[in-house]
Write a protein that holds these residues in place. Structure first.
Motif, PDB file in Angstrom:
ATOM      1  N   GLU A   1     -40.054 -17.313 -43.030  1.00 24.78           N
ATOM      2  CA  GLU A   1     -38.649 -17.084 -42.672  1.00 24.78           C
ATOM      3  C   GLU A   1     -38.442 -15.654 -42.173  1.00 24.78           C
ATOM      4  OE1 GLU A   1     -35.893 -18.443 -45.622  1.00 24.78           O
ATOM      5  OE2 GLU A   1     -36.484 -20.522 -45.332  1.00 24.78           O
TER       6      GLU A   1
ATOM      7  N   GLU B   1     -41.135 -16.498 -34.047  1.00 30.36           N
ATOM      8  CA  GLU B   1     -40.716 -17.047 -35.336  1.00 30.36           C
ATOM      9  C   GLU B   1     -41.916 -17.282 -36.242  1.00 30.36           C
ATOM     10  OE1 GLU B   1     -37.306 -20.095 -35.565  1.00 30.36           O
ATOM     11  OE2 GLU B   1     -38.273 -20.427 -33.612  1.00 30.36           O
TER      12      GLU B   1
ATOM     13  N   MET C   1     -35.124 -22.418 -41.598  1.00 28.12           N
ATOM     14  CA  MET C   1     -34.643 -21.416 -40.675  1.00 28.12           C
ATOM     15  C   MET C   1     -34.247 -22.131 -39.386  1.00 28.12           C
ATOM     16  SD  MET C   1     -36.540 -17.880 -39.557  1.00 28.12           S
ATOM     17  CE  MET C   1     -37.891 -18.515 -38.609  1.00 28.12           C
ATOM     18  N   LYS C   2     -33.004 -21.989 -39.001  1.00 27.57           N
ATOM     19  CA  LYS C   2     -32.489 -22.631 -37.795  1.00 27.57           C
ATOM     20  C   LYS C   2     -31.985 -21.561 -36.833  1.00 27.57           C
ATOM     21  CE  LYS C   2     -30.724 -26.410 -40.559  1.00 27.57           C
ATOM     22  NZ  LYS C   2     -29.509 -27.062 -41.009  1.00 27.57           N
ATOM     23  N   LEU C   3     -32.812 -21.222 -35.860  1.00 27.73           N
ATOM     24  CA  LEU C   3     -32.410 -20.256 -34.847  1.00 27.73           C
ATOM     25  C   LEU C   3     -32.334 -20.955 -33.502  1.00 27.73           C
ATOM     26  CD1 LEU C   3     -34.560 -17.112 -35.690  1.00 27.73           C
ATOM     27  CD2 LEU C   3     -32.159 -17.480 -36.178  1.00 27.73           C
ATOM     28  N   ASP C   4     -31.344 -20.606 -32.731  1.00 29.75           N
ATOM     29  CA  ASP C   4     -31.208 -21.130 -31.384  1.00 29.75           C
ATOM     30  C   ASP C   4     -32.378 -20.603 -30.551  1.00 29.75           C
ATOM     31  OD1 ASP C   4     -30.486 -21.768 -28.787  1.00 29.75           O
ATOM     32  OD2 ASP C   4     -28.398 -21.167 -29.045  1.00 29.75           O
TER      33      ASP C   4
ATOM     34  N   ARG D   1     -41.769 -19.496 -39.271  1.00 26.99           N
ATOM     35  CA  ARG D   1     -40.887 -20.369 -40.055  1.00 26.99           C
ATOM     36  C   ARG D   1     -41.269 -20.396 -41.531  1.00 26.99           C
ATOM     37  NH1 ARG D   1     -37.342 -23.682 -37.330  1.00 26.99           N
ATOM     38  NH2 ARG D   1     -37.561 -23.644 -35.069  1.00 26.99           N
TER      39      ARG D   1
ATOM     40  N   VAL E   1     -35.110 -13.252 -42.019  1.00 27.53           N
ATOM     41  CA  VAL E   1     -33.997 -14.071 -41.552  1.00 27.53           C
ATOM     42  C   VAL E   1     -33.320 -14.590 -42.809  1.00 27.53           C
ATOM     43  CG1 VAL E   1     -33.296 -16.116 -40.250  1.00 27.53           C
ATOM     44  CG2 VAL E   1     -35.197 -14.704 -39.433  1.00 27.53           C
ATOM     45  N   ARG E   2     -32.075 -14.192 -43.017  1.00 23.90           N
ATOM     46  CA  ARG E   2     -31.329 -14.592 -44.212  1.00 23.90           C
ATOM     47  C   ARG E   2     -30.143 -15.450 -43.805  1.00 23.90           C
ATOM     48  NH1 ARG E   2     -31.633  -8.592 -45.869  1.00 23.90           N
ATOM     49  NH2 ARG E   2     -33.729  -8.500 -46.740  1.00 23.90           N
ATOM     50  N   ASP E   3     -30.035 -16.625 -44.393  1.00 22.78           N
ATOM     51  CA  ASP E   3     -28.963 -17.569 -44.061  1.00 22.78           C
ATOM     52  C   ASP E   3     -28.887 -17.804 -42.561  1.00 22.78           C
ATOM     53  OD1 ASP E   3     -28.192 -17.833 -46.775  1.00 22.78           O
ATOM     54  OD2 ASP E   3     -26.965 -16.021 -46.619  1.00 22.78           O
ATOM     55  N   ASP E   4     -30.057 -17.965 -41.932  1.00 28.29           N
ATOM     56  CA  ASP E   4     -30.197 -18.216 -40.500  1.00 28.29           C
ATOM     57  C   ASP E   4     -29.712 -17.061 -39.618  1.00 28.29           C
ATOM     58  OD1 ASP E   4     -31.316 -20.715 -41.020  1.00 28.29           O
ATOM     59  OD2 ASP E   4     -29.360 -21.687 -41.052  1.00 28.29           O
ATOM     60  N   ILE E   5     -29.626 -15.857 -40.176  1.00 28.87           N
ATOM     61  CA  ILE E   5     -29.208 -14.672 -39.429  1.00 28.87           C
ATOM     62  C   ILE E   5     -30.349 -13.652 -39.455  1.00 28.87           C
ATOM     63  CG2 ILE E   5     -27.550 -12.779 -39.278  1.00 28.87           C
ATOM     64  CD1 ILE E   5     -25.572 -14.636 -40.778  1.00 28.87           C
TER      65      ILE E   5
END
Length: 62
Positions: free
Chosen positions: A27, A22, A1-4, A24, A40-44
């Motif tokens: 996810e 988060e 998971m990559k969130l800003d 992680r 969180v799916r596909d980092d969204i």
């Protein structure tokens, strides 16, 4: 998971408007107030109440 990281400072729980943290491993973004966990799916983040699962608020055990 990559969130800003700055994204977490502006996102809020759609149900109670508390901040999100988060998880992680799962996810998910977990509400620090009501405990709803948003996937969180596909980092969204999917911030739909109907998509959230019930969790425990911070400081409580599930």
């Amino acid at each position: 998971m990559k969130l800003d990281p700055s994204l977490l400072t502006i996102l809020a729980c759609p149900a109670c408007h508390a901040s999100l943290r988060e998880d992680r491993e799962a996810e998910e973004l977990v509400c620090t107030g009501c405990g709803l966990a948003y996937p969180v799916r596909d980092d969204i983040p999917v911030l739909l109440i109907d998509e959230a699962r019930r969790g425990a608020p911070d400081g409580e055990t599930a």
